[in-house]
Design an enzyme around this catalytic site. Structure first.
Site, PDB file in Angstrom:
ATOM      1  N   HIS A   1      -7.697  -4.352   9.845  1.00  0.00           N
ATOM      2  CA  HIS A   1      -7.406  -4.258   8.446  1.00  0.00           C
ATOM      3  C   HIS A   1      -5.946  -5.154   8.140  1.00  0.00           C
ATOM      4  O   HIS A   1      -5.046  -5.347   9.049  1.00  0.00           O
ATOM      5  CB  HIS A   1      -7.130  -3.002   8.223  1.00  0.00           C
ATOM      6  CG  HIS A   1      -5.765  -2.014   8.538  1.00  0.00           C
ATOM      7  ND1 HIS A   1      -5.765  -0.945   9.291  1.00  0.00           N
ATOM      8  CD2 HIS A   1      -4.662  -2.403   8.831  1.00  0.00           C
ATOM      9  CE1 HIS A   1      -4.859  -0.479   9.675  1.00  0.00           C
ATOM     10  NE2 HIS A   1      -4.038  -1.292   9.356  1.00  0.00           N
TER      11      HIS A   1
ATOM     12  N   GLU B   1      -9.654  -1.617   5.375  1.00  0.00           N
ATOM     13  CA  GLU B   1     -10.391  -1.251   6.441  1.00  0.00           C
ATOM     14  C   GLU B   1     -11.830  -1.803   6.558  1.00  0.00           C
ATOM     15  O   GLU B   1     -12.047  -2.459   5.630  1.00  0.00           O
ATOM     16  CB  GLU B   1     -10.741   0.329   6.613  1.00  0.00           C
ATOM     17  CG  GLU B   1      -9.419   1.068   6.248  1.00  0.00           C
ATOM     18  CD  GLU B   1      -8.614   1.338   7.770  1.00  0.00           C
ATOM     19  OE1 GLU B   1      -8.680   0.130   8.563  1.00  0.00           O
ATOM     20  OE2 GLU B   1      -7.859   2.155   7.966  1.00  0.00           O
TER      21      GLU B   1
ATOM     22  N   ASP C   1       0.726  -0.991   0.058  1.00  0.00           N
ATOM     23  CA  ASP C   1       0.085   0.111  -0.047  1.00  0.00           C
ATOM     24  C   ASP C   1       0.846   1.294   0.088  1.00  0.00           C
ATOM     25  O   ASP C   1       2.269   1.190   0.186  1.00  0.00           O
ATOM     26  CB  ASP C   1      -1.039  -0.137   1.351  1.00  0.00           C
ATOM     27  CG  ASP C   1      -0.275  -0.530   2.651  1.00  0.00           C
ATOM     28  OD1 ASP C   1       1.028  -0.517   2.580  1.00  0.00           O
ATOM     29  OD2 ASP C   1      -0.864  -1.081   3.277  1.00  0.00           O
TER      30      ASP C   1
ATOM     31  N   ASP D   1      -7.840  -2.582  14.129  1.00  0.00           N
ATOM     32  CA  ASP D   1      -9.270  -2.633  13.516  1.00  0.00           C
ATOM     33  C   ASP D   1      -9.491  -3.760  12.694  1.00  0.00           C
ATOM     34  O   ASP D   1     -10.492  -3.900  12.095  1.00  0.00           O
ATOM     35  CB  ASP D   1      -9.702  -1.207  12.884  1.00  0.00           C
ATOM     36  CG  ASP D   1      -8.901  -0.849  11.713  1.00  0.00           C
ATOM     37  OD1 ASP D   1      -8.238  -1.709  11.404  1.00  0.00           O
ATOM     38  OD2 ASP D   1      -9.214   0.049  11.006  1.00  0.00           O
TER      39      ASP D   1
HETATM   40  C1  F6R Z   1       1.422  -1.501   6.139  1.00  0.00           C
HETATM   41  C2  F6R Z   1       0.152  -2.220   6.161  1.00  0.00           C
HETATM   42  C3  F6R Z   1      -0.657  -2.129   7.520  1.00  0.00           C
HETATM   43  C4  F6R Z   1       0.022  -2.375   8.695  1.00  0.00           C
HETATM   44  C5  F6R Z   1      -0.831  -2.355   9.955  1.00  0.00           C
HETATM   45  C6  F6R Z   1       0.091  -2.907  11.147  1.00  0.00           C
HETATM   46  O1  F6R Z   1       1.905  -1.807   5.021  1.00  0.00           O
HETATM   47  O2  F6R Z   1      -0.257  -2.652   5.253  1.00  0.00           O
HETATM   48  O3  F6R Z   1      -1.672  -3.189   7.447  1.00  0.00           O
HETATM   49  O4  F6R Z   1       0.491  -3.887   8.473  1.00  0.00           O
HETATM   50  O5  F6R Z   1      -1.373  -1.095  10.246  1.00  0.00           O
HETATM   51  O6  F6R Z   1       0.891  -1.697  11.457  1.00  0.00           O
HETATM   52  P1  F6R Z   1       1.971  -1.885  12.475  1.00  0.00           P
HETATM   53  O7  F6R Z   1       3.040  -3.037  12.263  1.00  0.00           O
HETATM   54  O8  F6R Z   1       2.954  -0.666  12.745  1.00  0.00           O
HETATM   55  O9  F6R Z   1       1.427  -2.159  13.846  1.00  0.00           O
END
Ligand code: F6R
Length: 261
Positions: free
Chosen positions: A138, A143, A67, A136
């Protein structure tokens, strides 16, 4: 879905790096799916360590990011392309031209998303996808409410995700972009092996739903219950709300060593 709660959480990046090394050994031109955020950083450290020790080469490999924020200036340190350059690309022998990400600065964002899907297909698809999970539920930036069949597209981040990610923007929620381009859940499901890592108690509700809840767009990561090869690696905090944690531990302890992830 295999749930692994190693006795020693420091084993998690080692196990993921082992899986990547085994993949690249049997397929040197493998395609990796790479995530940003804090969770995968220890994996990238372990890959860099093995590269420096002459144990791993990604010279023929390709990588696709999950992303990208929309509209962050090219030089912004939190632009995911720059984060990946620092944490991954610059520390390994992968050709930077073979590290791809959705273009969050494109004039035509819809075309940039379609182009990204085409590039993944042209590369032969993703062999091993690294994933984190949001509080959440995702994965990538799909989301709650995301179509379980979605492809790469523009999404609006929830306020929860913007609050969670404000730590990367000096604590300023308003500095976190509202929009992103993200691989869809359908795109991620096409990867041949998905490896999700979750660390800390803050992820425990999302992890409980991911592994033991009903499949639902309300908890987008639950689509991985339908994936034929999904490995979920957890530390004790992330695993703290699981009903079947004793069983997962027992199953992992009696797993044959040759099997890998
Ligand atoms: C980032 C992504 C997100 C993160 C998620 C967890 O490329 O795809 O899904 O993996 O927000 O983020 P952290 O690892 O910072 O807790």
């Amino acid at each position: 879905m295999e749930v692994i709660i190693p006795n020693e959480p420091s084993q998690i990046p080692v196990l993921v790096a082992d899986a990547i090394c085994a993949l690249v050994e049997r397929k040197p031109d493998a395609t990796l799916g790479i995530a940003t955020g804090s969770t995968p950083l220890a994996i990238y450290d372990e890959l860099a360590r093995r590269h420096d020790a002459g144990e791993l080469s990604l010279a023929r490999a390709k990588a696709f990011m999950l992303d990208e924020y929309v509209g962050l200036p090219a030089e912004h340190p939190e632009r995911y392309r720059n984060v990946i350059d620092t944490a991954f690309t610059s520390r390994l022998d992968i050709d930077p031209a073979n590290v791809h990400g959705p273009d969050g600065l494109a004039d035509d964002l819809a075309e940039a998303c379609a182009d990204y899907e085409r590039r993944i297909v042209e590369a032969g698809g993703v062999d091993l996808q690294i994933l984190g999970i949001g509080t959440d539920g995702h994965i990538a930036f799909n989301e709650p409410g995301s179509s379980l069949a979605s492809r790469t597209r523009i999404k609006t981040l929830t306020s929860q995700t913007r609050i969670d990610n404000a730590r990367f923007f000096g604590g300023d929620i308003e500095a976190v972009p509202r929009h992103c381009l993200t691989q869809g859940l359908g795109t991620i499901m096409d990867a041949r092996h998905v490896v999700l890592v979750a660390l800390g108690k803050g992820k425990s509700e999302a992890v409980h739903n991911l592994t033991e809840g009903p499949v639902s767009a309300l908890w987008p990561a639950t689509i991985l219950q339908h994936h034929p090869h999904a490995s979920v690696l957890l530390d004790p905090g992330a695993a703290s709300r699981l009903q079947l944690s004793d069983y997962y531990r027992e199953a992992y302890e009696s797993k044959p060593a040759w099997q890998g992830l």
